[in-house]
Design a protein around this motif. Structure first.
Motif, PDB file in Angstrom:
ATOM      1  N   ARG A 193      79.019  19.928  35.162  1.00 24.69           N
ATOM      2  CA  ARG A 193      79.523  21.267  34.909  1.00 24.69           C
ATOM      3  C   ARG A 193      78.405  22.218  34.656  1.00 24.69           C
ATOM      4  NH1 ARG A 193      84.579  21.376  32.847  1.00 24.69           N
ATOM      5  NH2 ARG A 193      86.069  19.258  33.347  1.00 24.69           N
ATOM      6  N   LYS A 194      77.524  22.039  35.927  1.00 21.46           N
ATOM      7  CA  LYS A 194      76.402  22.979  35.917  1.00 21.46           C
ATOM      8  C   LYS A 194      76.664  24.011  37.474  1.00 21.46           C
ATOM      9  CE  LYS A 194      73.786  21.062  32.928  1.00 21.46           C
ATOM     10  NZ  LYS A 194      73.250  21.759  31.571  1.00 21.46           N
ATOM     11  N   ILE A 195      77.882  23.704  37.987  1.00 23.47           N
ATOM     12  CA  ILE A 195      77.719  24.691  39.213  1.00 23.47           C
ATOM     13  C   ILE A 195      79.142  25.451  38.965  1.00 23.47           C
ATOM     14  CG2 ILE A 195      78.267  24.623  41.745  1.00 23.47           C
ATOM     15  CD1 ILE A 195      75.651  23.440  40.812  1.00 23.47           C
ATOM     16  N   PHE A 196      78.646  26.606  39.313  1.00 25.47           N
ATOM     17  CA  PHE A 196      79.896  27.910  39.222  1.00 25.47           C
ATOM     18  C   PHE A 196      79.616  28.590  40.600  1.00 25.47           C
ATOM     19  CE2 PHE A 196      78.275  26.801  35.174  1.00 25.47           C
ATOM     20  CZ  PHE A 196      79.425  26.959  34.246  1.00 25.47           C
ATOM     21  N   SER A 197      80.830  29.224  40.832  1.00 25.40           N
ATOM     22  CA  SER A 197      81.198  29.983  42.256  1.00 25.40           C
ATOM     23  C   SER A 197      81.792  31.167  42.115  1.00 25.40           C
ATOM     24  CB  SER A 197      81.557  29.203  43.238  1.00 25.40           C
ATOM     25  OG  SER A 197      83.153  29.051  43.057  1.00 25.40           O
ATOM     26  N   ASN A 245      78.670  34.064  33.419  1.00 22.95           N
ATOM     27  CA  ASN A 245      79.428  35.499  33.272  1.00 22.95           C
ATOM     28  C   ASN A 245      78.271  35.779  32.210  1.00 22.95           C
ATOM     29  OD1 ASN A 245      81.155  35.432  35.376  1.00 22.95           O
ATOM     30  ND2 ASN A 245      82.171  33.940  34.244  1.00 22.95           N
ATOM     31  N   ARG A 246      77.871  35.205  31.402  1.00 19.00           N
ATOM     32  CA  ARG A 246      76.989  35.706  30.008  1.00 19.00           C
ATOM     33  C   ARG A 246      75.940  36.180  30.668  1.00 19.00           C
ATOM     34  NH1 ARG A 246      77.986  30.109  26.664  1.00 19.00           N
ATOM     35  NH2 ARG A 246      80.174  30.385  26.425  1.00 19.00           N
ATOM     36  N   HIS A 247      75.331  36.245  31.560  1.00 18.43           N
ATOM     37  CA  HIS A 247      74.022  36.658  32.291  1.00 18.43           C
ATOM     38  C   HIS A 247      74.397  37.793  33.412  1.00 18.43           C
ATOM     39  CE1 HIS A 247      71.780  32.991  30.554  1.00 18.43           C
ATOM     40  NE2 HIS A 247      73.124  32.552  30.726  1.00 18.43           N
ATOM     41  N   ARG A 248      73.136  38.643  33.617  1.00 22.37           N
ATOM     42  CA  ARG A 248      73.325  39.391  34.605  1.00 22.37           C
ATOM     43  C   ARG A 248      72.826  38.621  35.946  1.00 22.37           C
ATOM     44  NH1 ARG A 248      69.846  42.454  33.064  1.00 22.37           N
ATOM     45  NH2 ARG A 248      68.126  42.043  34.439  1.00 22.37           N
ATOM     46  N   TYR A 295      73.844  27.264  40.305  1.00 24.99           N
ATOM     47  CA  TYR A 295      73.486  26.454  39.137  1.00 24.99           C
ATOM     48  C   TYR A 295      73.123  27.182  37.853  1.00 24.99           C
ATOM     49  CZ  TYR A 295      71.381  21.907  37.161  1.00 24.99           C
ATOM     50  OH  TYR A 295      71.313  21.149  36.021  1.00 24.99           O
ATOM     51  N   SER A 296      73.722  26.629  36.894  1.00 23.52           N
ATOM     52  CA  SER A 296      73.679  27.242  35.665  1.00 23.52           C
ATOM     53  C   SER A 296      73.868  26.596  34.471  1.00 23.52           C
ATOM     54  CB  SER A 296      74.254  28.622  35.442  1.00 23.52           C
ATOM     55  OG  SER A 296      74.199  29.370  34.162  1.00 23.52           O
ATOM     56  N   ASP A 297      72.947  26.248  33.521  1.00 25.83           N
ATOM     57  CA  ASP A 297      73.043  25.672  32.254  1.00 25.83           C
ATOM     58  C   ASP A 297      74.219  26.197  31.548  1.00 25.83           C
ATOM     59  OD1 ASP A 297      70.995  23.574  33.015  1.00 25.83           O
ATOM     60  OD2 ASP A 297      69.590  24.980  32.238  1.00 25.83           O
ATOM     61  N   ILE A 335      74.724  22.291  51.015  1.00 25.57           N
ATOM     62  CA  ILE A 335      75.071  22.567  49.661  1.00 25.57           C
ATOM     63  C   ILE A 335      74.889  21.467  48.875  1.00 25.57           C
ATOM     64  CG2 ILE A 335      77.530  21.470  49.918  1.00 25.57           C
ATOM     65  CD1 ILE A 335      78.330  23.844  48.261  1.00 25.57           C
ATOM     66  N   GLY A 336      74.671  20.392  49.390  1.00 25.19           N
ATOM     67  CA  GLY A 336      74.444  18.910  48.755  1.00 25.19           C
ATOM     68  C   GLY A 336      72.931  19.304  48.013  1.00 25.19           C
ATOM     69  N   GLU A 337      72.166  20.156  48.295  1.00 27.44           N
ATOM     70  CA  GLU A 337      70.675  20.389  47.683  1.00 27.44           C
ATOM     71  C   GLU A 337      70.871  21.210  46.474  1.00 27.44           C
ATOM     72  OE1 GLU A 337      68.070  18.458  48.507  1.00 27.44           O
ATOM     73  OE2 GLU A 337      69.642  17.437  49.704  1.00 27.44           O
ATOM     74  N   LEU A 338      71.955  21.794  46.143  1.00 24.95           N
ATOM     75  CA  LEU A 338      72.230  22.549  45.061  1.00 24.95           C
ATOM     76  C   LEU A 338      72.382  21.770  43.919  1.00 24.95           C
ATOM     77  CD1 LEU A 338      72.666  25.459  43.808  1.00 24.95           C
ATOM     78  CD2 LEU A 338      75.021  25.397  44.196  1.00 24.95           C
ATOM     79  N   GLY A 339      71.020  21.608  42.925  1.00 30.80           N
ATOM     80  CA  GLY A 339      71.091  20.674  41.929  1.00 30.80           C
ATOM     81  C   GLY A 339      69.874  21.090  40.960  1.00 30.80           C
ATOM     82  N   HIS A 340      69.371  22.199  41.011  1.00 28.80           N
ATOM     83  CA  HIS A 340      68.100  22.593  40.133  1.00 28.80           C
ATOM     84  C   HIS A 340      68.460  24.184  39.871  1.00 28.80           C
ATOM     85  CE1 HIS A 340      65.769  19.721  42.253  1.00 28.80           C
ATOM     86  NE2 HIS A 340      66.131  19.928  43.452  1.00 28.80           N
ATOM     87  N   PRO A 341      67.834  24.091  38.363  1.00 19.08           N
ATOM     88  CA  PRO A 341      67.948  25.463  37.792  1.00 19.08           C
ATOM     89  C   PRO A 341      67.470  26.466  38.616  1.00 19.08           C
ATOM     90  CG  PRO A 341      67.239  23.796  36.311  1.00 19.08           C
ATOM     91  CD  PRO A 341      67.146  23.012  37.418  1.00 19.08           C
ATOM     92  N   GLY A 342      67.788  27.659  38.536  1.00 25.69           N
ATOM     93  CA  GLY A 342      67.437  28.750  39.220  1.00 25.69           C
ATOM     94  C   GLY A 342      67.575  28.662  40.666  1.00 25.69           C
TER      95      GLY A 342
END
Length: 664
Positions: free
Chosen positions: A155-159, A299-302, A293-295, A272-279
């Motif tokens: 549950r680290k990926i959002f779009s 929507n709580r961030h800018r 990728y977000s911990d 897209i398979g490489e999307l797995g790092h913070p930032g």
């Protein structure tokens, strides 16, 4: 000490990583701070506030314009737009110019923090679920077992739906004011001037990168974007085919025309398979969807994405002053006819962004020069100035000086050229430019890229490059310098003097840091005066001359401290008219150098010069120094000593020590 205390304090204050707290210029109060206009302007003061009304007339704080453009549309010569705190998401294009006596002024109100942003906020991010992964895997089966699929399970990926253009690699995304990094292998980390890299290993063919670290399945990288870097060449291409342990490009890297084992480093993206790092993020340009990728819930961030290149478009304007304004994900550009533009106290972050450095060419061309003329703060025309400004983060330049007679003074510029081309903290083109008292830190290639180009209808004149403190250059490139100039040009007596050039930071591993010097006149540069510069930590010394090409003629190299290297100046005619006098430090290539025509005299190349404290970089001379009373007198160059005969090196004995770097 040689480097000013101001410069040292500023160096310590500048964040080294792209994740530095740029949020300070973005998290602004919504309540505008407006006060009476400051300054001598004789015209009308108009007011601007993020809380202004669309129908306001701008003539008072209570009737402020909502946008800066509204004020620009109204302002006449002599008028001032006084801008309250807030973030203004617009490109300001003044429809008219001021005059030399009565400029149009755009100024932050007293105590206000003003940012003109090129980014737009994104909202409505939703978590990527298994059903979404299944849909993606239907067209990209490699996504099913990847870093991305594991992050989806966690549950680290959002779009969110977003149109960021048709070139996915050119998108720029920010979280809370810091730039996110495109999903790639290897993931470079969040500091693009000190990235994690992988290198091609032995056995590489001309267009094939062989590396056992490439463990993805055969076909995984097909169609991916490949960035490769070797020596001074950074280029981008496309993967034609891939297997475990290798990828083959559609063509060999431009300029180099091959992959060089151990010396070529690379980065692969567009999967897209490489999307797995913070930032990190991935942008699907075809589906117009952004994945992050977000911990926690983004929507709580800018979350923002770059939407505009320019904060102020001054390409048709003259006699305009922009003062105390912040820039975010945008820059300022003047035009070929602009004059009298003054940028004062600009606080700019993420000025320019790009990744595509192939540009469809088959030779060096635009691959090494992309971004040199048109990125960072761009001052074309004549008589324009940027001063007292702090500029940080750019794929290209911090400042580009085109035209002639423009000035960059008392600026601090850092973390630029993260695309690794021939861009610089300050790119100097045209002629008769002035770059003085600037502090420059951390650049992918050079601090100053010094070229000479004629400007139609003008008489060429010399540039002046003086009293700059430049460090941390060459983080992504070799065969370069703090101040680099090339190729085969006569520089009309351009003077490079009283600069402190130190501590380059070339990438570990790979080729020897060839050509790493303080000042490098490469491939036949002539008619330069290089005097009173100091350098340390430079493998090739403070000064380097390369006569290859048309020869290194009529150069004056006087009173520098830190040694030098002479290349290709040994054959008859390669260095006629060049004089090397009164320098302190070893000279590489001194054997046979005079056969090329240059003259060496009164240089202290070995023995102890008896500096006051070389370990602390205090290169003043002790009373017993052999450099005292030993120089050829050169009026205007080595004046000031209390001795009857001038001293060798950059510091006349008994004279006050000069300081380099920004003075505020």
């Amino acid at each position: 000490m040689l480097v000013s205390s101001r410069a040292r304090r500023r160096r310590g204050a500048i964040g080294a990583a792209v994740t530095a707290a740029t949020t300070l210029i973005i998290g602004l109060t919504a309540t505008p701070a407006l006060a009476a206009a400051a300054g001598p302007e004789s015209g009308t003061t108009y007011y601007v506030s993020v809380d202004g009304a669309p129908s306001a007339d701008g003539r008072s704080a209570s009737s402020a314009f909502r946008t800066i453009q509204q004020c620009a549309d109204r302002a006449q010569p002599g008028d001032t737009c006084l801008i309250g705190s807030g973030t203004y998401r617009e490109t300001v294009t003044p429809p008219r110019s001021g005059t030399a006596a009565d400029p149009i002024v755009f100024r932050a109100a007293p105590g206000a923090t003003v940012v003109v942003s090129g980014a737009e906020r994104l909202s409505g991010f939703a978590p990527v679920l298994q059903k979404d992964l299944d849909r993606i895997a239907a067209t990209d089966p490699y996504a099913a077992e990847s870093l991305f699929s594991r992050a989806v399970a966690d549950r680290k990926i959002f779009s969110v739906a977003a149109d960021l253009g048709s070139a996915g690699a050119e998108a720029q995304v920010f979280t809370d004011g810091a730039m996110d990094i495109e999903a790639s292998y290897p993931f470079p980390g969040t500091d693009l001037l000190d990235p994690v890299v992988e290198r091609a290993q032995a056995g590489s063919a001309d267009a094939t990168i062989v590396d056992p670290a490439l463990t993805r399945p055969a076909g995984y990288w097909d169609g991916a974007r490949a960035l490769t870097s070797y020596w001074y060449i950074t280029t981008t291409g496309t993967v034609a085919s891939s297997a475990v342990g290798s990828v083959t490009l559609t063509s060999a890297p431009v300029c180099v025309h091959k992959v060089v084992p151990t010396d070529t480093w690379y980065r692969l993206s567009g999967k897209i398979g490489e999307l797995g790092h913070p930032g990190s993020y991935f942008y699907d340009a075809q589906a117009k969807r952004l994945y992050v990728y977000s911990d926690d819930n983004p929507n709580r961030h800018r979350i923002e994405a770059k939407a505009r290149d320019l904060a102020f478009d001054l390409t048709t304007a003259s006699n305009v002053t922009v003062e105390g304004i912040g820039l975010f994900a945008s820059t300022i550009r003047t035009g070929d006819a602009s004059t009298g533009v003054t940028l004062d106290g600009i606080d700019g972050r993420y000025l320019s962004h790009y990744w595509d450095v192939t540009r469809g060419t088959t030779n060096c061309g635009e691959n090494v020069t992309r971004g040199v003329a048109d990125t960072g703060i761009v001052l074309k025309g004549t008589g324009n100035t940027i001063r007292n400004s702090h500029l940080q983060y750019s794929a290209g330049n911090g400042v580009s000086l085109g035209g002639h007679g423009n000035t960059a003074v008392d600026n601090t510029i850092s973390d630029v050229d993260y695309a690794g081309t021939y861009a610089a903290a300050v790119a100097v083109q045209g002629h008769s430019q002035t770059v003085t008292h600037n502090t420059m830190q951390r650049s992918g290639r050079s601090g100053i890229n010094l070229q000479w180009n004629g400007v139609a209808g003008t008489t060429a004149g010399p540039d002046r490059i003086a009293f700059n403190d430049i460090s941390g250059y060459a983080t992504l490139s070799l065969d370069t310098a703090a101040i680099y100039s090339c190729c085969s040009a006569r520089m009309e007596g351009t003077r490079i003097d009283h600069n402190v050039l130190h501590d380059p930071n070339p990438r570990a591993g790979g080729v020897y840091p060839f050509g790493m010097s303080g000042i490098y006149a490469d491939n036949g540069m002539s008619d330069l005066q290089i005097d009173n510069n100091v350098g340390w930590g430079n493998p090739e010394g403070t000064v380097e001359l390369n006569g290859l090409g048309s020869g290194s003629h009529d150069n004056a190299v006087y009173n520098n401290t830190g040694g030098m290297t002479l290349f290709y100046v040994r054959e008859p005619g390669q260095s006629t008219g060049t004089k090397i006098y009164n320098n302190i430090g070893p000279i590489k290539g001194i054997d046979r150098a005079t056969e090329g025509g240059l003259v060496l005299s009164n240089n202290l190349t070995d023995g102890d010069p008896l500096f006051v404290d070389a370990a602390a970089h205090d290169y003043r001379l002790q009373p017993g120094s052999p450099a005292r009373n030993a120089a050829i007198p050169l009026p205007g160059v080595n004046d000031g000593s209390t001795d009857p005969v001038p001293s060798l090196g950059a510091f006349p004995y008994g004279a006050p020590a000069w300081e380099a770097g920004a003075r505020r």
